[in-house]
Design a protein around this motif. Structure first.
Motif, short mmCIF file in Angstrom:
data_model
loop_
_atom_site.label_atom_id
_atom_site.label_comp_id
_atom_site.label_asym_id
_atom_site.label_seq_id
_atom_site.Cartn_x
_atom_site.Cartn_y
_atom_site.Cartn_z
N LEU A 48 4.35 6.40 -11.41
CA LEU A 48 3.42 6.67 -12.66
C LEU A 48 2.51 5.66 -12.90
CD1 LEU A 48 2.87 8.54 -15.02
CD2 LEU A 48 4.58 7.45 -16.52
N SER A 49 2.87 4.55 -12.63
CA SER A 49 2.09 3.21 -12.87
C SER A 49 1.13 3.23 -11.79
CB SER A 49 2.73 2.08 -13.25
OG SER A 49 3.72 2.22 -14.27
N LEU A 50 1.44 3.46 -10.56
CA LEU A 50 0.63 3.40 -9.26
C LEU A 50 -0.37 4.56 -9.36
CD1 LEU A 50 0.05 2.15 -6.68
CD2 LEU A 50 1.54 4.01 -5.61
N ALA A 51 -0.21 5.66 -9.94
CA ALA A 51 -1.08 6.81 -10.03
C ALA A 51 -2.27 6.31 -11.40
CB ALA A 51 -0.40 7.96 -10.47
N ALA A 52 -1.87 5.79 -12.23
CA ALA A 52 -2.59 5.20 -13.31
C ALA A 52 -3.54 4.00 -12.64
CB ALA A 52 -1.85 5.00 -14.50
N VAL A 53 -2.95 3.19 -11.99
CA VAL A 53 -3.85 2.10 -11.58
C VAL A 53 -4.82 2.76 -10.51
CG1 VAL A 53 -3.53 0.00 -10.09
CG2 VAL A 53 -1.96 0.14 -12.12
N CYS A 54 -4.24 3.34 -9.82
CA CYS A 54 -5.26 3.82 -8.57
C CYS A 54 -6.19 4.63 -9.45
CB CYS A 54 -4.55 4.74 -7.61
SG CYS A 54 -3.54 3.74 -6.48
N ALA A 55 -5.95 5.54 -10.53
CA ALA A 55 -6.82 6.43 -11.10
C ALA A 55 -8.08 5.65 -11.86
CB ALA A 55 -6.10 7.45 -12.07
N VAL A 56 -7.83 4.55 -12.32
CA VAL A 56 -8.72 3.70 -12.95
C VAL A 56 -9.49 3.02 -11.87
CG1 VAL A 56 -9.19 1.63 -14.34
CG2 VAL A 56 -7.40 3.41 -14.92
N GLY A 57 -8.92 2.34 -10.88
CA GLY A 57 -9.62 1.99 -9.47
C GLY A 57 -10.32 0.73 -9.95
N THR A 58 -9.99 -0.28 -10.53
CA THR A 58 -10.47 -1.37 -10.91
C THR A 58 -9.63 -2.66 -10.34
OG1 THR A 58 -9.30 -1.44 -13.17
CG2 THR A 58 -11.71 -0.63 -13.31
N ASP A 59 -8.46 -2.25 -10.01
CA ASP A 59 -7.46 -3.19 -9.31
C ASP A 59 -7.73 -3.49 -7.94
OD1 ASP A 59 -5.78 -5.19 -9.09
OD2 ASP A 59 -4.22 -4.22 -10.37
N ALA A 60 -7.98 -4.73 -7.38
CA ALA A 60 -8.05 -5.00 -5.96
C ALA A 60 -6.82 -4.69 -5.40
CB ALA A 60 -8.79 -6.21 -5.71
N ALA A 61 -5.79 -5.07 -5.92
CA ALA A 61 -4.35 -4.99 -5.41
C ALA A 61 -3.57 -3.93 -6.22
CB ALA A 61 -3.63 -6.30 -5.49
N PRO A 62 -3.69 -2.50 -5.95
CA PRO A 62 -2.87 -1.62 -6.86
C PRO A 62 -1.51 -1.65 -6.92
CG PRO A 62 -4.08 -0.48 -5.03
CD PRO A 62 -4.28 -2.03 -4.87
N ARG A 63 -0.87 -1.91 -5.80
CA ARG A 63 0.73 -1.99 -5.94
C ARG A 63 1.11 -3.01 -6.76
NH1 ARG A 63 -0.66 -1.66 -0.51
NH2 ARG A 63 -0.48 0.53 0.35
N ARG A 64 0.43 -4.33 -6.76
CA ARG A 64 0.76 -5.36 -7.57
C ARG A 64 0.51 -5.14 -9.35
NH1 ARG A 64 -2.86 -9.36 -8.46
NH2 ARG A 64 -2.17 -10.63 -10.22
N GLY A 65 -0.77 -4.41 -9.31
CA GLY A 65 -1.03 -3.97 -10.78
C GLY A 65 -0.03 -2.83 -11.36
N ALA A 66 0.28 -1.96 -10.19
CA ALA A 66 1.15 -1.14 -10.81
C ALA A 66 2.48 -1.45 -11.12
CB ALA A 66 1.47 0.30 -9.74
N ALA A 67 2.78 -2.58 -10.21
CA ALA A 67 4.47 -3.43 -10.74
C ALA A 67 4.28 -4.16 -12.17
CB ALA A 67 4.57 -4.24 -9.47
#
Length: 195
Positions: free
Chosen positions: A120-139
């Protein structure tokens, strides 16, 4: 337009936009391993609605899907396999009725919960698209705060039950309500255009 009419339209929008994104999600998730990119695409459309007032959640989800499919198809495949194995483990452990099975069952359920919150967090981070490292941002979004983790998990589990009185509510709003919460936790200061 009078104040009460504007308020009524605004209230209907808060049901209609997540339901439309949920309908597109259900359509795209029919491919089984496409559920994670489809969830991220629904999140992208909902983020556009939250930040810019874009009322095209259904077509916005369909438009965002190819880009997010390319970015998340591997994660969707892994998450589907992990959840399938954990579900089979839980069914096997419940069937054994042994002491070891009863000890291992909560571990399997905890791993399922952690996988669901991370997805769920990975989907949200990728949806916003502002994080260069989405896996880390999702964690960080999923596990950076115990309170946030518990809230995301509770909403993900309880949202489908909360919308049971609405026809097709668990299908349409079950995935998008937890996604809206994850988006609001990720970007709390999203500005909205007036209706």
């Amino acid at each position: 337009m009078k104040g009460w009419e504007r308020g009524a339209l605004r209230a209907m929008e808060f049901v209609a936009q997540p339901a439309l994104a949920g309908a597109a999600f259900c359509l795209l998730a029919l491919g089984v391993i496409t559920w994670l990119p489809a969830l991220a695409a629904a999140g992208s459309a909902l983020q556009d609605w939250r930040s810019e007032g874009d009322g095209r959640s259904f077509t916005g989800t369909l438009r965002a899907f190819p880009r997010l499919w390319r970015a998340l198809w591997r994660e969707g495949l892994v998450a589907t396999a992990v959840l399938a194995v954990l579900t089979l483990n839980c069914l096997f452990l419940l069937d054994t009725r042994s002491a070891t099975g009863l000890l291992l069952f909560p571990v399997q359920v905890g791993l399922m919960a952690a996988t669901a919150v991370y997805a769920l967090s990975l989907a949200a981070v990728c949806a916003v698209g502002t994080d260069a490292a989405p896996r880390r941002g999702a964690a960080v979004l999923a596990f950076g705060s115990p309170r946030r983790t518990v809230v995301l998990l509770l909403v993900a589990v309880l949202a489908p039950f909360a919308v049971l009185p609405i026809p097709l509510g668990p299908l349409l709003l079950g995935p998008t309500l937890p996604l809206l919460l994850a988006l609001s936790l990720l970007t709390p200061a999203a500005s909205r255009r007036p209706v």
